[in-house]
Design an enzyme around this catalytic site. Structure first.
Site, PDB file in Angstrom:
ATOM      1  N   LYS A  44      -3.845  -7.033  -4.226  1.00 30.62           N
ATOM      2  CA  LYS A  44      -3.287  -8.087  -3.349  1.00 30.62           C
ATOM      3  C   LYS A  44      -3.956  -8.005  -1.974  1.00 30.62           C
ATOM      4  CE  LYS A  44       0.429  -5.000  -1.842  1.00 30.62           C
ATOM      5  NZ  LYS A  44       1.822  -4.582  -2.082  1.00 30.62           N
ATOM      6  N   TYR A 290     -13.411  -8.595  30.001  1.00 27.19           N
ATOM      7  CA  TYR A 290     -12.322  -9.379  30.593  1.00 27.19           C
ATOM      8  C   TYR A 290     -11.309  -8.487  31.301  1.00 27.19           C
ATOM      9  CZ  TYR A 290     -13.812 -13.318  27.652  1.00 27.19           C
ATOM     10  OH  TYR A 290     -14.514 -14.325  27.053  1.00 27.19           O
TER      11      TYR A 290
HETATM   12  C1  LIG Z   1       1.908  -3.283  -2.451  1.00 29.85           C
HETATM   13  C2  LIG Z   1       2.699  -2.814  -3.588  1.00 29.85           C
HETATM   14  C3  LIG Z   1       2.319  -1.658  -4.288  1.00 29.85           C
HETATM   15  C4  LIG Z   1       1.183  -0.756  -3.853  1.00 29.85           C
HETATM   16  O1  LIG Z   1       1.602   0.074  -2.775  1.00 29.85           O
HETATM   17  P1  LIG Z   1       0.621   1.192  -2.164  1.00 29.85           P
HETATM   18  O2  LIG Z   1       1.487   1.958  -1.235  1.00 29.85           O
HETATM   19  O3  LIG Z   1      -0.451   0.445  -1.460  1.00 29.85           O
HETATM   20  O4  LIG Z   1       0.099   1.987  -3.292  1.00 29.85           O
HETATM   21  C5  LIG Z   1       3.023  -1.362  -5.442  1.00 29.85           C
HETATM   22  N1  LIG Z   1       4.059  -2.132  -5.860  1.00 29.85           N
HETATM   23  C6  LIG Z   1       4.472  -3.218  -5.180  1.00 29.85           C
HETATM   24  C7  LIG Z   1       5.627  -4.001  -5.681  1.00 29.85           C
HETATM   25  C8  LIG Z   1       3.818  -3.594  -4.018  1.00 29.85           C
HETATM   26  O5  LIG Z   1       4.234  -4.662  -3.329  1.00 29.85           O
END
Ligand SMILES: *Cc1c(COP(=O)(O)O)cnc(C)c1O
Length: 407
Positions: A44, A290
Site C-alpha cells: 500500500k 528563506y
Molecule cells: C499497514 C498494515 C500492515 C503492515 O504494517 P507494518 O507495520 O508496515 O508491517 C498490516 N496490516 C494492516 C491491516 C495494515 O493496515
C-alpha cells in the site's frame, strides 16, 4: 512544434531500490515464520513510497500474498502480471471500495477485507455483473477501533450473508494490532488475540448456521508482531515496513533481540541521491535560504540541490539534517525550500564544481537512514518514506556484494 520530454527532469533527485534487499527481507520473514505460515507483503501507499510498479519484480516472486489498500492498486498488480506473464498471486484489498470496484475485484480474482457494513449495499451490483464470487476476509475489531466488527455484534452485522447467495464467499478472518510497535511487552496484543479468537468463533458459528464453509485463513500480524509475538503468526503474516528493510520501531528491535536471542538482518532497500544544480562560494557573513536562518561565519562553499519538500524532504530538516558527499557529512544550511536544499560542502577533500549528494542511504561508509531523517523531522520512518513524491524517478537495481549497483 511540440517537443516530447522524458517524464522526469534530467537534473533531479532519484530513488534507487535494491532488489536483492527486498528479496532478502522477505526471506528473513519466511525463515522466521517457518513453512506452515504464508508471507504477505504490504505494498500500500505506493509500496511505502518505494514505488509499486518498481518493487513488483522483486517482491512478487518472493511473497505469497500482496496486500493493498485500494482496488486501483490491485488492478495495477493484475495488469503487471498479465503484461509480464507472472503467475497470479493472491491479492488482498484492505481498504474501502464502492460497488463498481467490488465488481471489478471479483472479476480480477482479488480478495477483499470486509470491515464495515458497506458490502451489503454492493450485493445487487455483484449479482447483476455475473462475475465470479467475491472472496472476502472478515475484519474483527479486537482493540484498534478502526475497521472491523466487534465480536459481540459481528454475526448481526453480517446478517446480510443469509441473503447474499453465492456472490460472496467468506475465506478469511483477520485483525490488526493497536500497540505492538510502541512497547517491549505485548500485553495489549495478547488481549487483542483473545478478542480475535472470540470474533473468529462468532464468525464460524454464523457461517456454520448458514451452511457455509468454516475453514478460514486467519491472520493478524504486521511486521512487529510477526517478529516478536510468535502466537500471532497464525496462517499468514502481513509484512509492510520491514519488507523495505526498516524496523517498525526501536522497541521492536529491542524486543526482537530479547525474543529471538539475536537480531535478524534487515537490509534497507532505498537510496535517495541528487546531483547538484550548482556549487559556489559565498563570502563570510552570507545568509542562506528563506528567513535568513543560517549565517555563514566564514567563506563557505555551498551546493544547491534541486530537491525540496515538494519531493518529500521534510521542511523540519531545515538547519538539522546532513547529506553525504564523497563519504563526508555535509550539513543542511538554512531552510528546506519547495524545490531547493542548500548544503555546506566546504569540508570536502577537494574543491568541486559538481556533487552528487546522498539524502538517504550509504556513501563511503557513512550512512543516513530513514530513521535518522524521521527522527530529525519528528516523525516515523513510515511517514518519511511514504511521503516520497510519486513523481520521483525510481529504479530497481541489483546490488552486488561490493555494494555497486548494476542496472
Ligand atoms: C499497514 C498494515 C500492515 C503492515 O504494517 P507494518 O507495520 O508496515 O508491517 C498490516 N496490516 C494492516 C491491516 C495494515 O493496515
Amino acid at each position: 512544434m511540440l517537443t516530447t520530454l522524458p517524464p522526469t527532469p534530467a537534473v533531479a533527485s532519484r530513488l534507487s531500490l535494491d532488489a536483492g534487499a527486498l528479496a532478502h527481507n522477505l526471506g528473513v520473514f519466511r525463515e522466521i515464520v517457518g513453512p506452515g505460515v504464508r508471507v504477505g507483503c504490504v505494498v500500500k501507499g505506493n509500496a511505502y513510497g518505494h514505488g509499486l510498479l518498481e518493487v513488483l519484480p522483486a517482491v512478487h516472486p518472493a511473497c505469497d500474498v500482496l496486500d493493498v489498500v485500494t482496488a486501483q492498486e490491485a488492478a495495477t498488480i493484475r495488469a503487471w502480471e498479465a503484461r509480464t506473464g507472472a503467475p497470479r498471486r493472491d491479492v488482498l484489498v484492505i481498504g474501502p471500495v464502492d460497488a463498481t470496484e467490488a465488481v471489478a475485484l471479483a472479476g480480477l480474482g482479488v480478495e477483499l477485507v470486509v470491515g464495515d457494513p458497506s458490502l451489503a449495499g454492493h450485493l445487487p451490483a455483484l449479482r447483476a455483473a455475473g462475475v465470479p464470487p467475491l472472496r472476502v476476509h472478515v475484519h474483527v475489531d479486537s482493540g484498534l477501533s478502526r475497521e472491523g466488527f466487534l465480536p459481540e455484534t459481528l454475526a448481526s452485522e453480517l446478517a446480510w450473508l443469509r441473503e447474499a447467495g453465492p456472490v460472496v464467499e467468506v475465506v478469511g478472518v483477520l485483525t490488526h494490532f493497536a500497540d505492538t510497535e510502541d512497547v517491549t511487552e505485548q500485553t495489549w496484543a495478547r488481549r487483542q488475540l483473545a478478542r480475535f479468537d472470540e470474533g473468529d468463533r462468532a464468525l464460524r458459528a454464523w457461517l456454520a448456521e448458514l451452511g457455509r464453509p468454516t475453514a478460514l485463513t486467519r491472520h493478524a500480524a504486521a511486521s512487529a508482531a510477526a517478529l516478536v509475538l510468535p502466537e500471532s503468526r497464525l496462517d499468514l503474516v502481513r509484512v509492510g515496513i520491514s519488507a523495505y528493510g526498516l524496523w517498525p520501531s526501536r522497541e521492536t528491535r529491542i524486543s526482537t533481540r530479547l525474543v529471538r536471542g539475536s537480531l535478524p538482518e534487515l537490509r534497507p532497500v532505498l537510496s535517495w541521491r541528487v546531483p547538484s544544480q550548482l556549487v559556489k562560494t559565498v563570502p563570510a557573513g552570507s545568509y542562506v535560504g528563506y528567513g535568513c536562518t543560517h549565517r555563514c561565519r566564514d567563506e563557505t562553499r555551498v551546493a544547491v540541490l534541486p530537491v525540496g519538500y515538494f519531493d518529500g524532504y521534510p521542511r523540519l530538516l531545515s538547519n538539522r539534517a546532513h547529506v553525504l558527499v564523497d563519504g563526508r557529512r555535509c550539513p543542511v544550511l538554512g531552510r528546506v525550500m519547495m524545490n531547493h536544499v542548500i548544503v555546506d560542502v566546504t569540508g570536502l577533500r577537494r574543491e568541486v564544481d559538481h556533487v552528487v549528494a546522498t539524502l538517504l542511504g550509504e556513501d563511503g561508509g557513512e550512512r543516513v537512514t530513514a530513521d535518522d531523517l524521521a527522527d530529525w523531522a519528528q516523525t516515523i520512518s513510515y511517514e518519511l518514506v511514504t511521503r516520497l513524491g510519486a513523481h520521483l524517478r525510481r529504479e530497481l537495481v541489483a546490488v552486488d556484494a561490493s555494494g555497486q549497483g548494476t542496472d
